[in-house]
Motif scaffolding. Sequence first.
Motif, mmCIF file in Angstrom:
data_model
loop_
_atom_site.group_PDB
_atom_site.id
_atom_site.type_symbol
_atom_site.label_atom_id
_atom_site.label_comp_id
_atom_site.label_asym_id
_atom_site.label_seq_id
_atom_site.Cartn_x
_atom_site.Cartn_y
_atom_site.Cartn_z
ATOM 1 N N CYS A 230 0.847 -1.128 -0.089
ATOM 2 C CA CYS A 230 -0.126 0.038 0.140
ATOM 3 C C CYS A 230 1.036 1.154 0.050
ATOM 4 C CB CYS A 230 -0.884 -0.002 1.096
ATOM 5 S SG CYS A 230 -1.994 -1.426 1.212
ATOM 6 N N ASP A 257 0.840 -1.281 -4.818
ATOM 7 C CA ASP A 257 -0.314 -0.516 -4.347
ATOM 8 C C ASP A 257 -1.612 -0.873 -5.582
ATOM 9 O OD1 ASP A 257 -1.017 2.506 -2.786
ATOM 10 O OD2 ASP A 257 -2.487 1.772 -4.201
ATOM 11 N N ASP A 285 -3.621 -6.068 -5.975
ATOM 12 C CA ASP A 285 -4.501 -6.207 -5.077
ATOM 13 C C ASP A 285 -3.654 -6.773 -3.884
ATOM 14 O OD1 ASP A 285 -6.258 -6.646 -2.988
ATOM 15 O OD2 ASP A 285 -7.518 -8.009 -4.038
ATOM 16 N N GLY A 286 -3.178 -6.134 -2.758
ATOM 17 C CA GLY A 286 -2.439 -6.892 -1.945
ATOM 18 C C GLY A 286 -1.167 -7.270 -2.388
ATOM 19 N N ASN A 300 1.034 0.899 5.934
ATOM 20 C CA ASN A 300 -0.117 2.001 6.464
ATOM 21 C C ASN A 300 -1.481 1.596 5.943
ATOM 22 O OD1 ASN A 300 -1.325 4.171 7.602
ATOM 23 N ND2 ASN A 300 -0.091 5.692 6.298
#
Length: 368
Positions: A230, A257, A285-286, A300
């Motif tokens: 992220c 991200d 995604d992840g 975060n």
Amino acid sequence: MQPDMLDSAAGQFALLRPGANPRQSLRAWDAADEYLISHIQDAYKNKPITVFNDHFGALGTALNHQVKYWITDSYCALQSLELNQKKNNLVSELTVVSPLDQWSSNATLGVMKLPKNLSYLHFLLQGCFKSNISTVLIAGMMKHLPKNILSFLQRFGTVERFPFKKKATIYKLTLENVERSAYPKSNILRNIKLISHANVFGRDKLDPGAEFLLDNITALPSANSVADLCCGSGILGLQYAKAYANQNDELHLDFFDESFMAMRSAELSWVKNNINGHANFYWEDGISNKHQGYDLIICNPPFHEEHTVGDHIAKRLFNDAKQHLNKNGKLIIVGNRHLGYHVTLKSYFKHVTQIAANGKFVLLSAHA
Ligand SMILES: C[S@@+](CC[C@H](N)C(=O)[O-])C[C@H]1O[C@@H](n2cnc3c(N)ncnc32)[C@H](O)[C@@H]1O
């Protein structure tokens, strides 16, 4: 995952909302999607369209036969579109394009769900103008409309607002004059040069959670393979690399991200800072299964998905992190105290310790 039935002016569609916890009653569409679909059926049936910001692919699915271009910054939205098209046995001819690519619109009608951030809306309108989209329908729910939305849109042309239906509305914008967007933008935050595209989290100022992690960067372990999960514009991974790369020639960082603009911003920021070490950048995604294990993952985590607040995304990310840590690898996260991440992490990891805390944030380390 159970689909919900969208009964729309364009027909019935079984739509899935991936990622939602089964106990959350979240659907893949809202009344603003329904309004757009019905208005397009009435006024623009069969007109080729370019769709923007379709969070869970409801528009791309229901209007499939008309969609020529489908513009997304979100990898999760793209996954949802593909899933929902498959679920409804649709053969799609639409072209998926990132907002940073050039798209040639062939004078299509622009159809947009109102983005949460106006910098991104401005950026998209600039793209529409450049590619000969002269009319854009922008739909949103009453509770999500910024106070200044009408005057904001009027800066770009003539605006007509349609009556509210089920607390949703549509603005019809005829583009006449689009001033240049200020993005991508350069900032220097804590001695790191950051390039941020228009839809990137923390594009104008440092997030206080990120700041708390950076205040404690020297408490993080030295590691060879590190993931910034992220990443936004990459501030955490960049600062980590700056603090540790000189001590460690082997340092390798992967930045992840689901926002294409974030991933590209992190890449541009990395180049700008001339940091030792190697880095790769992933729009995912992840963390997907194609990646090997990491010694350290820093994160975060987001606590909302567009307008939906919840820890369902963080939970998925913690689970992904667990699958991608080496034997002695650690996940280090920063979060608001009230989110109770120390309890959530305990359901994925045997050991959870607090590295630092202040009145608002906690920095937690988790390992198997
Ligand atoms: C709280 S921000 C953190 C950004 C940056 N690391 C910082 O600290 O300023 C969360 C980021 O998570 C990203 N994100 C949200 N869902 C994601 C997912 N499923 N996979 C990867 N990234 C995701 C968002 O795009 C956003 O950039």
